[in-house]
Scaffold this active site. Structure first.
Site, PDB file in Angstrom:
ATOM      1  N   HIS A 107       0.814  -1.221   0.000  1.00 34.76           N
ATOM      2  CA  HIS A 107       0.000   0.000   0.000  1.00 34.76           C
ATOM      3  C   HIS A 107       0.847   1.271   0.000  1.00 34.76           C
ATOM      4  CE1 HIS A 107       0.392  -0.252   4.517  1.00 34.76           C
ATOM      5  NE2 HIS A 107       0.443   1.060   4.384  1.00 34.76           N
ATOM      6  N   ASP A 137       0.256  -7.693   1.480  1.00 36.28           N
ATOM      7  CA  ASP A 137       0.673  -6.290   1.574  1.00 36.28           C
ATOM      8  C   ASP A 137       2.195  -6.154   1.532  1.00 36.28           C
ATOM      9  OD1 ASP A 137       0.334  -3.551   1.705  1.00 36.28           O
ATOM     10  OD2 ASP A 137       0.156  -3.490   3.887  1.00 36.28           O
ATOM     11  N   SER A 211       4.615   2.584   7.851  1.00 36.23           N
ATOM     12  CA  SER A 211       4.295   1.415   7.032  1.00 36.23           C
ATOM     13  C   SER A 211       5.473   1.014   6.166  1.00 36.23           C
ATOM     14  CB  SER A 211       3.088   1.712   6.131  1.00 36.23           C
ATOM     15  OG  SER A 211       1.923   1.837   6.891  1.00 36.23           O
TER      16      SER A 211
END
Length: 476
Positions: A107, A137, A211
């Site tokens: 992402h 992911d 992230s």
């Protein structure tokens, strides 16, 4: 004597100081870890050119949701060509080898037209995407280095202990190379939207921009990729999740080799085995994955798997929870043969299966299930529901050979059933009985103890499920 009192006082202070000193020695020092391994952590920024979502903007209306309402319900004037706008995002990543390969979250780089990687020594590189995997992911990107690159070392997530110290390095809100620390709060956490990842739960402070960054153990080894928060606000509230590095490295190997990930598939729909389900199926304890439905033409059907089987082992690994099976199957290369153990009608049996391949982009066609017509129902049975036989036409439409339809349910019904449900079979103490008629079902129920724990195989619309009933009414 005064000197004796002085020595006694000094000894007393010394005895108090020893535990304090020992406690100070036990507190972790992260400085060396950061100095030795922090340089391999990178800041990732992306840009993507996009057009504003169609239509004119409503003055004074805040947020995309409000603008969408405006576009839908207010007459629009003809629009001129709208120039493309630039979208920016920030994230983190870490260098895994000297060739310039970097792991991050999918992402972070999704839909990016340009990816910029910035190192701690201020060098900047443009990166290209080698491959991404939405289901875990994970993204693998690459830079072309001009000079030496630092790289991380990898640890074993399986050896992590709950309560163990870990640290994260990343770029929360764009603050590069921010270090935060905490402990492992839990292991093997499964999310509904990411059931192939047994997440590591921590209380390390993670925010937007972290992230894709690494989670280190105290030996300076990467054990996970910080991926998501559990927070209604989008900011840190004490619960964060990381993808175990062994999961990420398996994905990375496939992405580097062929740009995509191949996963095994056997073609079953499953549900969790509760304590009541285990009791009614005659299983020693709640474990395994209960097969609700078997896909036509699937590897599972060819291997002889049946609806109501409980898969207790796959490829030599015990299945303690429903969530274990998808991960174990996905880890098998398509075309490989595996052994599986199922619990069927009160006994264990082994099946051999050739694993198929998960097709990521394939969407199953939606089947329409005709709603059974209401018929005159008999009195409520010991479940507190009224059932009637299926007509030949209904059986043909529903593609079933037997079963009864629930026509009504009392307010005090013992089972979570509703009008239109199709009851296909009843399981009690490991014995499976196909439901052929309303009369036969009611006779089966009449012969059971009031405290009996039974399970019903229920079809509801397009779905199939097993519903457990703990105890029956004295009479219908």
């Amino acid at each position: 004597m005064s000197w004796i009192r002085s020595v006694t006082v000094l000894l007393a202070f010394a005895s108090l100081a020893v535990p304090a000193a020992a406690q100070m020695r036990e507190l972790p020092d992260f400085t060396r870890l950061v100095e030795e391994h922090g340089a391999a952590v990178v800041n990732i920024s992306t840009t993507s050119a996009r057009r504003p979502q169609g239509g004119q903007q409503a003055p004074g209306v805040e947020g995309e949701e409000g603008q969408e309402f405006f576009r839908r319900f207010v007459p629009q004037r003809p629009q001129q060509q709208v120039p493309r706008q630039e979208s920016r995002s920030l994230g983190s990543g870490f260098i895994i080898n000297k060739d310039g390969h970097i792991l991050t979250n999918e992402h972070v780089v999704a839909d990016a037209d340009e990816i910029t990687v910035k190192l701690t020594d201020k060098r900047e590189f443009k990166a290209k995407v080698i491959g991404t995997d939405k289901r875990t992911d994970i993204a693998l990107i690459k830079i072309e280095p001009t000079g030496a690159l630092p790289a991380v070392k990898f640890g074993e997530p399986g050896k992590l202990k709950v309560g163990e110290w870990v640290i994260a390095i990343g770029s929360p809100f764009g603050f590069e190379n921010t270090v935060t620390a905490g402990i492992v709060s839990g292991k093997g956490r499964i999310m509904q939207d990411a059931n192939l990842v047994p997440f590591i739960q921590t209380d390390v402070a993670i925010n937007i921009g972290n992230s894709g960054g690494p989670l280190f153990n105290m030996r300076g080894e990467v054990v996970g990729i910080n991926s998501r928060l559990f927070s209604p606000t989008g900011t840190y509230l004490g619960i964060a999740f990381a993808i175990p590095i062994d999961v990420a490295l398996d994905v990375q190997t496939q992405l580097q080799a062929k740009g995509r990930v191949s996963r095994g598939k056997i073609g079953v729909a499953i549900q969790e085995v509760s304590r009541d389900l285990a009791t009614s199926f005659g299983l020693d304890r709640p474990r395994g994955a209960l097969v609700v439905n078997v896909e036509k033409g699937s590897p599972a059907e060819r291997a002889g798997v049946e609806s109501s089987d409980i898969i207790t082992k796959f490829d030599g690994k015990a299945i303690d929870s429903q969530s274990d099976l998808p991960r174990f199957v996905a880890a098998i290369r398509p075309g490989s043969k595996s052994e599986m153990e199922v619990w069927r009608k009160g006994a264990a049996r082994s099946l051999s299966i050739t694993v198929g391949e998960w097709e990521e982009d394939r969407l199953a066609g939606r089947e329409t299930t005709p709603k059974p017509q209401r018929q005159a129902a008999a009195a409520a049975n010991r479940l507190g529901v009224m059932v009637s036989d299926l007509s030949a036409e209904q059986k043909k439409e529903l593609k079933v050979s037997s079963g009864v339809v629930v026509t009504d349910a009392r307010a005090d019904a013992r089972a979570e059933l509703r009008r239109g449900d199709i009851l296909l079979s009843l399981v009690h103490k490991g014995q499976h009985s196909e439901i052929r008629s309303a009369e036969q079902l009611n006779k089966l129920l009449a012969g059971l103890d009031k405290s009996a724990v039974i399970t019903l195989q229920v079809r509801r619309g397009e779905s199939m499920a097993f519903v457990t009933v703990n105890g029956l009414s004295e009479k219908g």
